[in-house]
Enzyme design. Structure first.
Site, PDB file in Angstrom:
ATOM      1  N   HIS A   1      -2.197   3.793  -4.071  1.00 41.73           N
ATOM      2  CA  HIS A   1      -2.001   4.570  -2.846  1.00 41.73           C
ATOM      3  C   HIS A   1      -0.525   4.643  -2.482  1.00 41.73           C
ATOM      4  O   HIS A   1       0.322   3.941  -3.040  1.00 41.73           O
ATOM      5  CB  HIS A   1      -2.785   3.949  -1.686  1.00 41.73           C
ATOM      6  CG  HIS A   1      -2.322   2.580  -1.295  1.00 41.73           C
ATOM      7  ND1 HIS A   1      -2.599   1.460  -2.055  1.00 41.73           N
ATOM      8  CD2 HIS A   1      -1.597   2.139  -0.223  1.00 41.73           C
ATOM      9  CE1 HIS A   1      -2.081   0.392  -1.467  1.00 41.73           C
ATOM     10  NE2 HIS A   1      -1.452   0.783  -0.363  1.00 41.73           N
TER      11      HIS A   1
ATOM     12  N   ARG B   1       4.405  -6.789   6.196  1.00 39.97           N
ATOM     13  CA  ARG B   1       5.011  -5.514   5.822  1.00 39.97           C
ATOM     14  C   ARG B   1       5.482  -4.743   7.046  1.00 39.97           C
ATOM     15  O   ARG B   1       4.755  -4.645   8.049  1.00 39.97           O
ATOM     16  CB  ARG B   1       3.997  -4.651   5.046  1.00 39.97           C
ATOM     17  CG  ARG B   1       4.630  -3.442   4.364  1.00 39.97           C
ATOM     18  CD  ARG B   1       3.581  -2.558   3.719  1.00 39.97           C
ATOM     19  NE  ARG B   1       2.984  -1.641   4.684  1.00 39.97           N
ATOM     20  CZ  ARG B   1       1.817  -1.043   4.525  1.00 39.97           C
ATOM     21  NH1 ARG B   1       1.078  -1.303   3.460  1.00 39.97           N
ATOM     22  NH2 ARG B   1       1.361  -0.205   5.443  1.00 39.97           N
TER      23      ARG B   1
ATOM     24  N   ASP C   1       1.587   4.415   1.167  1.00 37.48           N
ATOM     25  CA  ASP C   1       1.264   3.874   2.489  1.00 37.48           C
ATOM     26  C   ASP C   1       1.139   4.957   3.555  1.00 37.48           C
ATOM     27  O   ASP C   1       2.013   5.820   3.692  1.00 37.48           O
ATOM     28  CB  ASP C   1       2.326   2.855   2.911  1.00 37.48           C
ATOM     29  CG  ASP C   1       2.215   1.558   2.123  1.00 37.48           C
ATOM     30  OD1 ASP C   1       1.099   1.239   1.664  1.00 37.48           O
ATOM     31  OD2 ASP C   1       3.243   0.877   1.951  1.00 37.48           O
TER      32      ASP C   1
END
Length: 355
Positions: free
Chosen positions: A144, A308, A146
């Site tokens: 993916h 993150r 983000d």
């Protein structure tokens, strides 16, 4: 009151912060676009550079992410856009405050509408394997880009782990520039100008199954299938297996065929990929506009926990006059070949002299 873990991880929204993610916005400037092409300020601090492949992925030693000057930060943003993902070791001083500060140098920070986050700093999401039961779909374990479902998806993501499994738990990235360059011209012609709907459906399912309240709207957005990176000016494929629901205007079977084909290239073309083995205080920063990534779920019975920060980028666009990574790399490749030939010639001359 929202459920909070002992280390200040908040799992579910309260009325107070139920719309905090709705304040996400797009970048008002393109970080890295005005950088020195040679990146002299950044590389003045670099003691060692390790390129994982000729085109994609680099590890830099000697750089302290907490001590970057404005010029170095700008040049690093450009370098990440070029190399796709850049790794750093021994960044023990990148604490919560500095993590947020670093991301904010490149744009507004994204607040995720569902993923657990730090209570004091909602811009920091917590990726903890203990928060994902074994029977639940985990988006981190599939290819993916983000938050591509947002109207202005992420430009850069900055990830640091404070708990590393004794074995396993690597992350793999794939180069979306090379994915585009590998396609035949007829397929490029087909894809350029198409758009695709990126959906937060998977988070809607998780929300429905867990009853957790979201921190804001779970968006769906339409973006170009071939996207121009505004820093490099290169074309990249901007679809992924987690969030891209369908290609707009095509029949379901046509859309599925194209998306399956692109997802297959992302996952199986090893020459597009780099793999990073985490260590405590290591940091990875990547450009979501031109790369895909996936965690490797091979570390049970160990746990893995990271933090993150996600930088919101511009609204994606496609410029038909964009260049490509392949075109830009040609000069670099010629220089590498010339250097190798010069080294071989020098070795040959030394051998003759000894004879």
């Amino acid at each position: 009151m929202a459920p909070v873990l002992s280390d200040n991880v908040i799992l579910s929204a309260t009325e107070k912060d139920a719309t905090i993610a709705d304040r996400n916005t797009h970048a008002t400037r393109i970080a890295g676009k005005g950088a020195d092409p040679e990146k002299k300020a950044l590389f003045a601090s670099v003691t060692k550079r390790i390129d994982y492949t000729p085109k994609f992925g680099t590890e830099l030693h000697g750089v302290r992410l907490t001590q970057l000057t404005d010029q170095q930060a700008e040049e690093l943003a450009a370098f990440i856009a070029e190399r796709g993902v850049v790794f750093f070791r021994d960044q023990d001083d990148l604490d919560t405050k500095e993590h947020v500060r670093l991301g904010a140098r490149w744009g507004p920070l994204h607040v995720h509408p569902l993923v657990p986050h730090n209570q004091e700093n909602p811009e920091i999401i917590v990726l903890d394997s203990r928060l994902t039961p074994a029977n639940r779909y985990n988006t981190n374990n599939y290819w993916h880009s983000d938050v591509s479902f947002e109207p202005a998806p992420s430009s850069f993501s900055i990830l640091k782990f404070d708990e590393i499994p004794d074995a396993g738990g690597d992350t793999v990235w794939s180069d979306a520039y090379q994915l585009y360059d590998s396609l035949s011209q007829p397929i490029k012609n087909l894809l350029e100008g198409l758009t695709a709907t990126h959906s937060s459906d998977i988070f809607k399912i998780i929300q429905a199954n867990t009853g957790r309240k979201t921190f804001g709207k779970l968006n769906d957005s339409s973006h170009p299938v071939v996207r121009t990176n505004p820093v490099t000016g290169w074309k990249a494929i901007f679809t992924n297996s987690v969030f891209t629901r369908e290609i707009d205007g095509l029949s379901p079977s046509e859309s599925k065929w194209i998306l399956d084909y692109l997802n297959d290239l992302t996952s199986k073309r090893l020459e597009f990929q780099v793999r990073f083995k985490w260590a405590k205080h290591s940091v990875a920063i990547w450009d979501n506009r031109s790369s895909h990534h996936s965690a490797v779920p091979d570390f049970k019975p160990y746990n893995r926990r990271g933090f993150r920060v996600t930088v919101s980028g511009e609204v994606p666009f496609y410029d038909p006059n964009s260049g490509t990574q392949a075109q830009a790399f040609e000069a670099t490749a010629n220089a590498i070949i010339a250097r190798q030939e010069a080294e071989e010639k020098s070795k040959g001359n030394s051998t003759l002299q000894l004879a």
